[in-house]
Write an enzyme that holds these catalytic residues in place. Structure first.
Site, short mmCIF file in Angstrom:
data_model
loop_
_atom_site.label_atom_id
_atom_site.label_comp_id
_atom_site.label_asym_id
_atom_site.label_seq_id
_atom_site.Cartn_x
_atom_site.Cartn_y
_atom_site.Cartn_z
N ALA A 45 62.58 62.30 -17.16
CA ALA A 45 61.64 63.00 -15.93
C ALA A 45 61.82 62.50 -14.92
O ALA A 45 61.37 63.06 -13.79
CB ALA A 45 60.15 62.61 -16.46
N ASN A 79 62.16 55.75 -23.13
CA ASN A 79 61.73 55.45 -21.74
C ASN A 79 60.31 56.19 -21.46
O ASN A 79 59.19 55.53 -21.43
CB ASN A 79 62.95 55.35 -20.83
N ASP A 80 60.82 57.25 -21.11
CA ASP A 80 59.45 58.20 -20.68
C ASP A 80 58.35 57.93 -21.73
O ASP A 80 57.16 58.15 -21.30
CB ASP A 80 60.06 59.37 -20.34
N VAL A 81 58.51 58.10 -22.94
CA VAL A 81 57.40 58.02 -23.97
C VAL A 81 56.65 56.70 -24.12
O VAL A 81 55.94 56.80 -24.69
CB VAL A 81 58.09 58.56 -25.37
N THR A 82 56.90 55.75 -23.39
CA THR A 82 56.25 54.78 -23.27
C THR A 82 55.65 54.42 -22.04
O THR A 82 54.96 53.26 -21.70
CB THR A 82 57.28 53.27 -23.73
#
Lengths: 467, 102
Positions: free
Chosen positions: A436, A395-398
């Site tokens: 995050a 999730n956050d990494v995209t």
């Protein structure tokens, strides 16, 4: 049995073999050979030590019994452990190294004669400092790793535990250790030694509890590093080159991994260690957006159709894939797609998962060839000429907000440019934000199709729909 | 004046940190998990200290406190040595290249 000089040469040899063991990991082809070098180095070190002590009284029988018992437990664990449990296994192993360091330091403190360090309450000053440092770092590693283990295992909540004055207490405890070591050296009173160990145990716990679940890659790497420094401290005490070299190798290895992980999140090491990240900023921000923006909701059939007719697909796995154990189903899906002539690549973000390289191991377990798996820097330009990005458990990494919104907590973090694909498929259980606590604007884009389901179940359904 | 042997050990230590630094940077990111498990296994070379502790003294009394700690440290380190190397081997076996067929 053998002279001190000869054994020192052998210890040097085993240290070099350990260097070669790490060197082997520069590519998968040489890695297995590297591991054998490591084993050989260990055999040399153990044999030489037994020969150089040269005491073949009944003690050696007990030694072998304990060694075999430990070996049996270790082998059992190594063969039984599922690959998804690697992070907690490594954390657990770190705790053992830490505790072993503490025990060796205690033995040396109680019976310094055996180690050639003087006599009880008259230990050489330098040795006393070295063994106290080794014991302190070992103790911190031990309890810190236990906490990390409990968090990774899910026995303890991954949420950060913070309270006021936390950092002040840690600082005070840290200073008290230095003071205690100073008095230990001055007076040689053993209660100072025990206090050092006790307080270090406490620091280990306090240091890790404020750090949240998704920061575990940094924590594990850091504890890896600590276990190395503990070994080096003991190595100085025992005047043993193999231990000193190994300690330095492991210490710098863990430090580099911590650095890589922090960089993958664009956060400073201090920021991670001070903890509390992602604790409570999730609720307020996200609630607003949820109902307002429309989301395109798809099912397995749509996803199968989209990917089957694509010419290229990039798969972006994340921690959710590990939790759902979806790697095998994913591999099956990829096989089907390949039969349909689709080109497949995998894109791995440095901090995907709960430890460095976590995703790579899971994909390897599912028989994904490692030359189809790419790191962020190598693949990020490919998204623009790719038809479909299949995001499974990440999730956050995209999140493109990391590139656009300077106010976002993840601003500046390197992200995978999945939004540049013609369409994005997102397997996720809900719209909830990632670790995050930031809403992912990708969910609301026109070219995004959300697939709400458990990662494994959804992948299996897609497989059924591809034929 | 003679150089303290400590300085020699310190030199080895510092040089090994540099060796470690360069060697670890050359490790491919896809093998970072095996890197952690193998560094974990080799740091169990701390067992040499445990062996010295366990074999110390000529007395047949194995129940000296310092020896007992040595024996416990041997168990812990042995779990790590076997567990660490074997699990690394198991992981590394899984890393395969693309098959050339098809």
């Amino acid at each position: 049995m053998i002279s001190a000089n000869l054994s020192a040469v052998f210890y040097l040899a085993s240290g070099i073999l350990f260097i070669l063991a790490l060197r082997g990991l520069s590519s998968p082809e040489t890695s297995r050979q590297g591991n054998l070098f490591g084993i050989l180095g260990m055999i040399i070190a153990i044999t030489v030590t037994i020969l150089s002590v040269g005491n073949f009284s009944s003690s050696i029988i007990y030694l072998l019994v304990f060694f075999v018992a430990g070996g049996a437990i270790g082998s059992f664990i190594a063969f039984k452990i599922p690959m998804t449990a690697m992070p907690e296994l490594v954390a657990g192993f770190h705790s053992l190294v830490g505790l072993a360091a503490v025990f060796v330091a205690i033995s040396a403190f109680l019976n310094p004669g055996a180690f050639n360090l003087g006599s009880p309450s008259n230990i050489k000053l330098a040795s006393l400092v070295e063994m106290s440092i080794g014991a302190a770092i070992g103790a911190i590693t031990f309890t810190g790793s236990i906490i990390a283990f409990l968090k990774l295992r899910g026995i303890m909540s991954g949420a950060p535990i913070t309270f006021t004055g936390q950092h002040f207490i840690n600082l005070a405890l840290g200073i008290s250790i230095i003071v205690l070591i100073f008095y230990l050296c001055k007076t040689q009173v053993d209660s100072f030694f025990w206090s050092v160990i006790f307080i270090s145990f406490l620091i280990g716990i306090l240091l890790i509890i404020p750090i949240g679940g998704a920061d575990m890659p940094v924590v594990i790497s850091m504890l890896n590093s600590y276990s190395g420094w503990a070994a080096a401290g003991i190595g100085f005490t025992l005047e043993n080159t193999a231990l000193i070299i190994t300690g330095a190798l492991v210490g710098s290895s863990g430090a580099i991994l911590s650095y890589i992980m922090c960089k993958g999140m664009n956060r400073s090491f201090a920021n991670v260690i001070l903890g509390g990240f992602g604790a409570d900023n999730s609720s307020n921000e996200v609630g607003k957006n949820k109902d307002q923006k429309p989301v395109k909701n798809g099912n397995a059939e749509d996803a199968a159709f989209l990917m089957k007719n694509a010419s290229s697909v990039i798969i972006v796995p994340g921690y959710g894939m590990a939790v759902a154990q979806a790697q095998h189903a994913l591999r099956e899906m990829v096989d089907k797609l390949k039969k349909n002539g689709v080109t497949i690549k995998y894109a791995i973000h440095p901090v995907a998962g709960r430890m460095p390289g976590h995703m790579n191991v899971l994909l390897a377990e599912a028989n994904v060839p490692y030359d189809e798996v790419f790191e962020l820097d190598d693949i990020n330009n490919d998204f623009a000429n790719t038809d479909v990005a299949f995001v499974i458990g990440a999730n956050d990494v995209t999140n493109p907000i990391a590139k656009t919104d300077p106010k976002s907590p993840i601003f500046g973090m390197p992200v995978l440019d999945v939004e540049k694909c013609k369409s994005v498929l997102f397997v996720k259980r809900s719209l909830s934000p990632g670790y995050a606590g930031v809403d992912n604007e990708l969910f609301y884009r026109d070219n995004t199709l959300m697939l709400f389901a458990d990662a494994k179940k959804m992948t299996e359904d897609i497989v059924k729909n591809i034929e | 004046m003679e150089i303290d042997p400590f300085i020699f050990r310190l030199s080895i230590f510092v040089l090994a940190i540099f060796v470690g630094y360069y060697v670890v940077w050359s490790v491919t990111p896809s093998l970072h998990t095996p890197l952690m498990s193998v560094t974990n296994a080799i740091s169990s070379v701390i067992i040499v200290g445990a062996i010295i502790a366990a074999l110390a003294g000529t007395s047949e009394n194995i129940f000296e406190t310092s020896k007992i700690f040595g024996f416990f440290a041997i168990i812990l380190a042995a779990i790590n040595i076997f567990g660490g190397f074997l699990v690394t081997q198991r992981m590394l076996q899984m890393y395969k290249k693309k098959k050339t067929k098809k």
